[in-house]
Scaffold this motif. Structure first.
Motif, short mmCIF file in Angstrom:
data_model
loop_
_atom_site.label_atom_id
_atom_site.label_comp_id
_atom_site.label_asym_id
_atom_site.label_seq_id
_atom_site.Cartn_x
_atom_site.Cartn_y
_atom_site.Cartn_z
N ASN A 27 37.74 32.55 52.36
CA ASN A 27 37.41 31.70 51.22
C ASN A 27 37.19 32.42 49.89
O ASN A 27 37.24 31.79 48.83
N ILE A 28 36.91 33.73 49.93
CA ILE A 28 36.51 34.41 48.70
C ILE A 28 37.65 35.28 48.16
O ILE A 28 38.16 36.15 48.86
N PRO A 29 38.07 35.05 46.90
CA PRO A 29 39.05 35.94 46.27
C PRO A 29 38.34 37.22 45.82
O PRO A 29 37.66 37.26 44.79
N HIS A 30 38.48 38.27 46.60
CA HIS A 30 37.78 39.53 46.34
C HIS A 30 38.45 40.35 45.24
O HIS A 30 39.68 40.42 45.15
N VAL A 31 37.62 40.97 44.42
CA VAL A 31 38.08 42.01 43.50
C VAL A 31 37.26 43.26 43.80
O VAL A 31 36.03 43.18 43.94
N GLY A 32 37.92 44.40 43.93
CA GLY A 32 37.21 45.64 44.22
C GLY A 32 37.42 46.67 43.12
O GLY A 32 38.54 46.83 42.62
N ASN A 228 36.72 57.13 49.40
CA ASN A 228 35.97 56.00 48.85
C ASN A 228 36.01 54.80 49.77
O ASN A 228 36.96 54.63 50.54
N VAL A 229 34.99 53.95 49.66
CA VAL A 229 35.07 52.61 50.24
C VAL A 229 36.00 51.83 49.32
O VAL A 229 35.71 51.71 48.12
N THR A 230 37.11 51.34 49.81
CA THR A 230 38.07 50.68 48.93
C THR A 230 37.78 49.20 48.72
O THR A 230 38.08 48.64 47.68
N LEU A 231 37.20 48.56 49.71
CA LEU A 231 36.84 47.15 49.59
C LEU A 231 35.92 46.78 50.75
O LEU A 231 36.01 47.34 51.83
N LEU A 232 35.01 45.88 50.50
CA LEU A 232 34.14 45.38 51.56
C LEU A 232 33.91 43.90 51.34
O LEU A 232 34.09 43.38 50.24
N GLU A 233 33.53 43.22 52.43
CA GLU A 233 33.41 41.78 52.34
C GLU A 233 32.16 41.37 51.56
O GLU A 233 31.12 42.02 51.63
N ILE A 234 32.31 40.29 50.81
CA ILE A 234 31.18 39.67 50.12
C ILE A 234 30.68 38.57 51.05
O ILE A 234 31.46 37.72 51.50
N VAL A 239 27.82 36.69 45.46
CA VAL A 239 29.02 36.87 44.65
C VAL A 239 29.36 38.34 44.43
O VAL A 239 30.34 38.65 43.76
N ALA A 240 28.54 39.25 44.97
CA ALA A 240 28.81 40.68 44.79
C ALA A 240 28.30 41.48 45.98
O ALA A 240 27.38 41.06 46.69
N ALA A 241 28.93 42.63 46.20
CA ALA A 241 28.50 43.55 47.26
C ALA A 241 28.83 44.97 46.80
O ALA A 241 29.76 45.19 46.03
N PHE A 242 28.04 45.93 47.31
CA PHE A 242 28.21 47.33 46.93
C PHE A 242 28.36 48.17 48.19
O PHE A 242 27.58 48.03 49.13
N GLY A 243 29.36 49.06 48.19
CA GLY A 243 29.57 49.99 49.30
C GLY A 243 29.44 51.42 48.80
O GLY A 243 30.28 51.88 48.03
N ILE A 244 28.38 52.11 49.21
CA ILE A 244 28.11 53.47 48.75
C ILE A 244 28.67 54.47 49.76
O ILE A 244 28.42 54.36 50.96
N GLY A 245 29.43 55.44 49.27
CA GLY A 245 29.97 56.47 50.13
C GLY A 245 29.05 57.67 50.22
O GLY A 245 27.85 57.58 49.96
N ALA A 246 29.59 58.83 50.59
CA ALA A 246 28.83 60.07 50.67
C ALA A 246 29.04 60.88 49.39
O ALA A 246 30.09 60.80 48.75
N ALA A 274 32.39 45.18 44.80
CA ALA A 274 33.24 44.02 45.12
C ALA A 274 32.60 42.77 44.52
O ALA A 274 31.38 42.59 44.61
N PHE A 275 33.43 41.93 43.91
CA PHE A 275 32.87 40.69 43.37
C PHE A 275 33.81 39.51 43.60
O PHE A 275 35.02 39.67 43.79
N ASP A 276 33.22 38.34 43.59
CA ASP A 276 33.91 37.08 43.84
C ASP A 276 34.51 36.59 42.52
O ASP A 276 33.78 36.26 41.59
N HIS A 277 35.85 36.54 42.47
CA HIS A 277 36.52 36.20 41.22
C HIS A 277 36.32 34.73 40.83
O HIS A 277 36.59 34.35 39.68
N ARG A 278 35.86 33.90 41.76
CA ARG A 278 35.55 32.52 41.40
C ARG A 278 34.33 32.46 40.49
O ARG A 278 34.20 31.57 39.65
N ALA A 279 33.43 33.43 40.68
CA ALA A 279 32.16 33.42 39.96
C ALA A 279 32.12 34.43 38.82
O ALA A 279 31.42 34.22 37.81
N LEU A 280 32.84 35.54 38.96
CA LEU A 280 32.71 36.64 38.01
C LEU A 280 34.07 37.12 37.52
O LEU A 280 35.06 37.08 38.25
#
Length: 318
Positions: A27-32, A228-234, A239-246, A274-280
């Motif tokens: 359901n979510i159009p992800h942008v990373g 890098n973390v290239t994309l992760l699920e929201i 409407v947003a999520a963060f993936g921290i690497g090493a 990562a953010f939800d393009h419907r909201a941001l």
């Protein structure tokens, strides 16, 4: 014909993860966006803080980055929100929150993962965050994952019924209560004894409810990770999520006051936003990265994020 070596039906934890991530990608159009944070000077200031501290009082990089992200969200409040969208009617609503409650995936002592909602980042200093996370880990040791998750899942199912999603709610109940996929929970005296334990000593459904945003620190699981973390699920309705690497050593280009460029070795922390393009739109994210850059370029600010009372007490003891 392939030879199956093992068959394991989904437990409650895997069911919840499968359901939420499927809903996310469906359901979510992800942008990373891969944001590379130069934390070289930040780490120098962190070492200064920790030099005079006991092991239990030291501030970890994970704690510090949670605080940095919270400060970034204050500058970009649109990212700290939930969305309610009806694709059939093409109607939507975005609720932005004052409170910054971060859902943090944490590894239990048995190796299972539990995502805990740590509330109140908008008002906590570094010492308070440290104490809160240490307390969560303490209570986690007394927690039976399936019991806590069932509390949260049951509450969510009731909410689905209230929204009129009857078939969805009934499907969940049927899947959890029948056949080989039946969820195994405590019964009898064992159940009574567990649930009589104070919520101050164990995690409950309240502790794993959805936060306003999710931060996953993969680098804390393995500091040798590269890339890098290239994309992760929201996780909806966030409407947003963060993936921290090493943290990684990288050669960057430095420019001195005369405009002369040279190579420089720096400590780089890759963060996937990562953010939800419907909201941001990306413009909503820029204030976040700008605020983080301000912190990384002027890292002495983190001394203002400490508990003054604790600092005074340490000074007297010295």
């Amino acid at each position: 014909m392939l030879n199956i070596t093992n068959t394991e039906h989904f437990g409650l934890g895997r069911k919840i993860i499968a359901n939420m991530t499927s809903e996310s990608w469906k359901n979510i159009p992800h942008v990373g966006y891969n944001y590379e944070a130069d934390i070289t000077d930040l780490l120098t200031e962190l070492r200064k803080i920790n030099m005079s501290r006991s092991i239990n009082d030291k501030i970890t990089v994970n704690t510090l980055m949670l605080k940095v992200i919270a400060e970034g969200l204050k500058a970009a409040p649109a990212m700290n929100a939930h969305i309610d969208y009806n694709s059939f009617l093409v109607r939507g609503r975005i609720d932005t929150f004052e409170e910054i409650n971060i859902s943090i995936p944490m590894v239990m002592s048995d190796g299972h993962m539990m995502t805990v909602n740590v509330r109140g980042f908008e008002k906590m200093n570094l010492d308070e965050i440290t104490e809160k996370i240490n307390d969560v880990r303490r209570r986690m040791e007394n927690t039976i994952l399936e019991e806590a998750m069932y509390e949260a899942s049951f509450a969510n199912t009731i909410n689905e019924l209230k929204k009129g999603h009857i078939l969805k709610a009934l499907g969940r109940l049927f899947g959890a209560k029948t056949g080989k996929h039946k969820i195994k929970l405590l019964t009898g005296e064992e159940k009574r004894r567990y649930h009589s334990m104070s919520s101050n000593d164990r995690l409950t459904g309240y502790d794993i409810e959805q936060g306003t945003v999710t931060v996953s620190n993969l680098g804390s699981l393995d500091r040798s990770l590269t890339g890098n973390v290239t994309l992760l699920e929201i996780i909806p309705p966030q409407v947003a999520a963060f993936g921290i690497g090493a943290i990684q050593d990288k050669v960057t280009c430095a420019t001195d006051s005369c405009g002369i460029k040279s190579a420089d070795f720096r400590k780089i922390l890759p963060i996937c936003i990562a953010f939800d393009h419907r909201a941001l739109d990306f413009g909503d994210v820029i204030p976040f990265t700008r605020r983080c850059n301000e912190i990384f370029e002027n890292p002495t600010v983190i001394h203002d994020w400490l508990d003054d009372k604790k600092a005074v007490r340490k000074f007297k003891e010295a």
